[in-house]
Design a protein around this motif. Structure first.
Motif, PDB file in Angstrom:
ATOM      1  N   VAL A  31       0.743  -1.220   0.037  1.00 36.33           N
ATOM      2  CA  VAL A  31       0.238   0.082   0.054  1.00 36.33           C
ATOM      3  C   VAL A  31       0.854   1.223   0.030  1.00 36.33           C
ATOM      4  O   VAL A  31       1.752   1.281   0.739  1.00 36.33           O
ATOM      5  N   THR A  32       0.531   2.249  -0.863  1.00 37.80           N
ATOM      6  CA  THR A  32       1.177   3.618  -0.872  1.00 37.80           C
ATOM      7  C   THR A  32      -0.096   4.405  -0.165  1.00 37.80           C
ATOM      8  O   THR A  32      -0.987   4.813  -0.718  1.00 37.80           O
ATOM      9  N   LEU A  33       0.234   5.362   0.929  1.00 35.65           N
ATOM     10  CA  LEU A  33      -0.475   6.109   1.509  1.00 35.65           C
ATOM     11  C   LEU A  33      -0.079   7.414   1.484  1.00 35.65           C
ATOM     12  O   LEU A  33       1.298   7.571   1.787  1.00 35.65           O
ATOM     13  N   ILE A  34      -0.677   8.236   0.507  1.00 39.27           N
ATOM     14  CA  ILE A  34      -0.253   9.382   0.182  1.00 39.27           C
ATOM     15  C   ILE A  34      -0.851  10.538   1.013  1.00 39.27           C
ATOM     16  O   ILE A  34      -2.339  10.801   1.137  1.00 39.27           O
ATOM     17  N   ASP A  35      -0.075  11.666   1.363  1.00 38.00           N
ATOM     18  CA  ASP A  35      -0.533  12.641   1.966  1.00 38.00           C
ATOM     19  C   ASP A  35      -0.694  13.860   1.037  1.00 38.00           C
ATOM     20  O   ASP A  35       0.733  14.240   0.502  1.00 38.00           O
ATOM     21  N   ILE A  36      -1.452  14.507   0.657  1.00 39.90           N
ATOM     22  CA  ILE A  36      -1.514  15.792  -0.520  1.00 39.90           C
ATOM     23  C   ILE A  36      -1.524  17.015   0.250  1.00 39.90           C
ATOM     24  O   ILE A  36      -1.397  18.013  -0.480  1.00 39.90           O
ATOM     25  N   LYS A  37      -1.823  16.936   1.540  1.00 42.36           N
ATOM     26  CA  LYS A  37      -1.769  18.438   2.051  1.00 42.36           C
ATOM     27  C   LYS A  37      -0.557  19.076   2.012  1.00 42.36           C
ATOM     28  O   LYS A  37       0.637  18.459   2.571  1.00 42.36           O
ATOM     29  N   ALA A  71       5.974 -10.787  14.047  1.00 39.88           N
ATOM     30  CA  ALA A  71       6.520 -10.914  12.813  1.00 39.88           C
ATOM     31  C   ALA A  71       5.886 -10.438  11.700  1.00 39.88           C
ATOM     32  O   ALA A  71       6.296  -9.636  10.968  1.00 39.88           O
ATOM     33  N   GLN A  72       4.499 -10.905  11.790  1.00 40.51           N
ATOM     34  CA  GLN A  72       3.554 -10.187  10.696  1.00 40.51           C
ATOM     35  C   GLN A  72       3.324  -8.856  10.948  1.00 40.51           C
ATOM     36  O   GLN A  72       3.200  -8.051   9.703  1.00 40.51           O
ATOM     37  N   THR A  73       3.401  -8.383  11.967  1.00 46.09           N
ATOM     38  CA  THR A  73       3.041  -6.644  12.319  1.00 46.09           C
ATOM     39  C   THR A  73       4.544  -5.960  11.482  1.00 46.09           C
ATOM     40  O   THR A  73       4.127  -5.218  10.820  1.00 46.09           O
ATOM     41  N   ASP A  74       5.849  -6.584  11.813  1.00 44.03           N
ATOM     42  CA  ASP A  74       6.758  -5.939  11.097  1.00 44.03           C
ATOM     43  C   ASP A  74       6.816  -5.950   9.611  1.00 44.03           C
ATOM     44  O   ASP A  74       7.099  -5.151   9.008  1.00 44.03           O
ATOM     45  N   ALA A  75       6.223  -7.224   9.052  1.00 44.08           N
ATOM     46  CA  ALA A  75       6.261  -7.411   7.703  1.00 44.08           C
ATOM     47  C   ALA A  75       5.101  -6.575   6.843  1.00 44.08           C
ATOM     48  O   ALA A  75       5.544  -6.074   5.990  1.00 44.08           O
ATOM     49  N   ALA A  76       4.060  -6.188   7.840  1.00 44.50           N
ATOM     50  CA  ALA A  76       2.948  -5.617   7.272  1.00 44.50           C
ATOM     51  C   ALA A  76       3.614  -4.030   7.099  1.00 44.50           C
ATOM     52  O   ALA A  76       3.385  -3.285   6.214  1.00 44.50           O
ATOM     53  N   MET A  77       4.341  -3.408   8.197  1.00 45.37           N
ATOM     54  CA  MET A  77       4.717  -1.985   8.137  1.00 45.37           C
ATOM     55  C   MET A  77       5.766  -1.916   6.856  1.00 45.37           C
ATOM     56  O   MET A  77       5.990  -0.738   6.483  1.00 45.37           O
ATOM     57  N   ARG A  78       6.525  -3.039   6.678  1.00 40.27           N
ATOM     58  CA  ARG A  78       7.435  -2.893   5.403  1.00 40.27           C
ATOM     59  C   ARG A  78       6.666  -2.816   4.260  1.00 40.27           C
ATOM     60  O   ARG A  78       7.407  -2.442   3.295  1.00 40.27           O
ATOM     61  N   ARG A  79       5.343  -3.268   4.032  1.00 43.20           N
ATOM     62  CA  ARG A  79       4.663  -3.117   2.835  1.00 43.20           C
ATOM     63  C   ARG A  79       3.942  -1.893   2.474  1.00 43.20           C
ATOM     64  O   ARG A  79       3.341  -1.784   1.576  1.00 43.20           O
ATOM     65  N   VAL A  80       4.167  -0.883   3.687  1.00 41.22           N
ATOM     66  CA  VAL A  80       3.433   0.309   3.457  1.00 41.22           C
ATOM     67  C   VAL A  80       4.523   1.521   3.109  1.00 41.22           C
ATOM     68  O   VAL A  80       5.476   1.434   3.776  1.00 41.22           O
ATOM     69  N   ARG A  81       4.176   2.116   2.317  1.00 39.60           N
ATOM     70  CA  ARG A  81       5.032   3.308   1.777  1.00 39.60           C
ATOM     71  C   ARG A  81       4.328   4.730   1.929  1.00 39.60           C
ATOM     72  O   ARG A  81       3.261   4.502   1.321  1.00 39.60           O
ATOM     73  N   LEU A  82       4.904   5.646   2.792  1.00 32.63           N
ATOM     74  CA  LEU A  82       4.317   6.800   2.938  1.00 32.63           C
ATOM     75  C   LEU A  82       5.009   7.691   2.188  1.00 32.63           C
ATOM     76  O   LEU A  82       6.039   7.979   2.218  1.00 32.63           O
ATOM     77  N   CYS A  83       4.088   8.739   1.441  1.00 31.90           N
ATOM     78  CA  CYS A  83       4.617   9.609   0.481  1.00 31.90           C
ATOM     79  C   CYS A  83       3.847  10.685   0.593  1.00 31.90           C
ATOM     80  O   CYS A  83       2.573  11.016   0.832  1.00 31.90           O
ATOM     81  N   ARG A  84       4.348  11.794  -0.099  1.00 31.34           N
ATOM     82  CA  ARG A  84       3.933  12.901  -0.373  1.00 31.34           C
ATOM     83  C   ARG A  84       3.244  12.933  -1.813  1.00 31.34           C
ATOM     84  O   ARG A  84       3.622  12.305  -2.572  1.00 31.34           O
ATOM     85  N   ARG A  85       2.859  14.212  -2.512  1.00 31.54           N
ATOM     86  CA  ARG A  85       2.093  14.339  -3.726  1.00 31.54           C
ATOM     87  C   ARG A  85       3.080  14.464  -4.757  1.00 31.54           C
ATOM     88  O   ARG A  85       3.212  13.730  -5.611  1.00 31.54           O
ATOM     89  N   ASP A  86       4.377  15.127  -4.149  1.00 32.21           N
ATOM     90  CA  ASP A  86       5.475  15.239  -5.109  1.00 32.21           C
ATOM     91  C   ASP A  86       6.359  13.759  -5.439  1.00 32.21           C
ATOM     92  O   ASP A  86       7.219  13.760  -6.433  1.00 32.21           O
ATOM     93  N   ASN A  87       6.227  12.722  -4.591  1.00 32.37           N
ATOM     94  CA  ASN A  87       6.988  11.467  -5.201  1.00 32.37           C
ATOM     95  C   ASN A  87       5.909  10.427  -5.015  1.00 32.37           C
ATOM     96  O   ASN A  87       6.400   9.301  -4.947  1.00 32.37           O
ATOM     97  N   ALA A  88       4.768  10.763  -5.367  1.00 32.08           N
ATOM     98  CA  ALA A  88       3.724   9.367  -5.634  1.00 32.08           C
ATOM     99  C   ALA A  88       3.619   9.032  -6.923  1.00 32.08           C
ATOM    100  O   ALA A  88       2.765   8.110  -7.155  1.00 32.08           O
ATOM    101  N   MET A  89       4.162   9.861  -7.991  1.00 31.02           N
ATOM    102  CA  MET A  89       3.665   9.826  -9.267  1.00 31.02           C
ATOM    103  C   MET A  89       3.792   8.417  -9.861  1.00 31.02           C
ATOM    104  O   MET A  89       3.287   7.520 -10.565  1.00 31.02           O
ATOM    105  N   THR A  90       5.085   7.678  -9.570  1.00 31.40           N
ATOM    106  CA  THR A  90       5.460   6.332 -10.211  1.00 31.40           C
ATOM    107  C   THR A  90       4.270   5.334  -9.607  1.00 31.40           C
ATOM    108  O   THR A  90       3.808   4.473 -10.398  1.00 31.40           O
ATOM    109  N   ASP A  91       3.936   5.428  -8.435  1.00 34.29           N
ATOM    110  CA  ASP A  91       2.951   4.570  -7.789  1.00 34.29           C
ATOM    111  C   ASP A  91       1.692   4.668  -8.347  1.00 34.29           C
ATOM    112  O   ASP A  91       0.943   3.732  -8.609  1.00 34.29           O
TER     113      ASP A  91
END
Length: 336
Positions: A31-37, A71-91
């Motif tokens: 998951v990519t979670l994008i903050d656009i504010k 262990a699954q909690t740690d793996a889940a956190m590795r699957r999330v990417r937090l990004c901003r509007r300016d670096n979300a284009m590829t996703d």
């Protein structure tokens, strides 16, 4: 092997955005979670740290509930990417599904959709999680509105299976099916409804909650007793039988006459809709007539009733309230 196209993008890192993110993390998706504010660098760093802490805290809660281990909690956190509007284009260009979960203001929605229209792939499905705006209103803001529809999640989004999906007149069948498939892959149960204020659940629950508050106001019962009645009577039964199914069990004519009495004693808000009277006139009162809101023709009604009663007993057993020969269970104390 998962590809970038399998990554879910969520726009808006508030409560709903975090809840949807958790749902897909539990399902093993990236998951990519994008903050656009707009934020300063310092503000963005603080915001990202807070969101990451929120996600980890919620995953820890789910872990305590037995839904995943450390262990699954740690793996889940590795699957999330937090990004901003300016670096979300590829996703965003690669994503097949994008959920919009920005604040419930039309200006915020307009800004998000204008940006998504310029950034997403033309055939990438965009689903708004709005609880306020109809899909027909928002589709006008979205380039390629055939790939747009509403997907209303219920809180807590990571646990509640239901998602209410509302397509617009221009929504393509392909976009609808893609969204439904993605929701099912996350263990969700989608239902479809027309563009109408309140969807299904909020419209029903608003009436019920207002009536409960009105009873407190009128001195009919205490808040504690009303909530106990809802948990142990109303809620228990309707976790097994849907409202319309319940009408069929009791009989539409029973509802009709009960509604007439309540309307006369309390107010016209209790009057039954015309469909109840029509069903009566057509001999469609429910189970005893073999048809009502559902068609029971050819059904083994006794087996069906035993199945539903068995489901009710399972719920009562989990709550420690299943009556057994030789002694009744102790009534639970009301929550305060």
């Amino acid at each position: 092997m998962l590809t970038m196209a399998d990554r879910i993008c969520v726009i808006g890192a508030g409560r709903m955005g975090e809840g949807i993110t958790l749902s897909y993390l539990l399902a093993g998706r990236d998951v990519t979670l994008i903050d656009i504010k707009p934020r300063s660098s310092a503000e963005q760093s603080e915001h990202d740290a807070r969101v990451a802490a929120n996600l980890r805290r919620e995953l820890a809660t789910l872990s305590r509930l037995g839904l995943l281990d450390a262990a699954q909690t740690d793996a889940a956190m590795r699957r999330v990417r937090l990004c901003r509007r300016d670096n979300a284009m590829t996703d965003l260009r690669a994503a097949r599904i994008v959920f919009e979960a920005v604040p419930e203001r039309l200006d915020a929605k307009r800004d998000a959709f204008q940006w998504l229209g310029q950034t997403c792939a033309p055939d990438g499905v965009i689903a708004s999680t709005t609880s306020t705006f109809l899909v027909t209103e928002l589709a006008e803001l979205v380039p390629h509105p055939e790939r747009f529809l509403n997907a209303h999640w219920l809180n807590p989004a990571a646990l509640i299976p239901l998602v209410e999906v509302s397509r617009g007149p221009t929504t393509s069948d392909a976009a609808l099916e893609q969204l439904l498939d993605t929701l099912r892959q996350a263990g969700k149960v989608p239902v479809q409804c027309a563009p109408s204020a309140g969807y299904i659940v909020p419209r029903i629950q608003a009436l019920a909650m207002n009536e409960a508050a009105r009873m407190v106001e009128e001195g009919v019962a205490s808040a504690e007793d009303i909530d106990t009645a809802v948990r142990l009577g109303f809620g228990l039964r309707f976790s097994v039988l849907g409202l319309l199914e319940f009408i069929d069990w009791g009989g539409g004519d029973i509802l009709y006459y009960a509604s007439r009495y309540l309307a006369a004693e309390i107010g016209p808000r209790f009057a039954s809709p015309d469909v109840i009277a029509r069903n009566m006139e057509e001999g469609r009162n429910g189970l005893r007539d073999g048809q009502g809101f559902y068609d029971y023709a050819g059904m083994d009604v006794d087996a069906y009733k035993m199945e539903r009663l068995g489901q009710l007993c399972e719920r009562l057993d989990v709550m420690g309230l299943l009556p057994r020969a030789g002694g009744a269970p102790a009534a639970p104390e009301p929550r305060r």
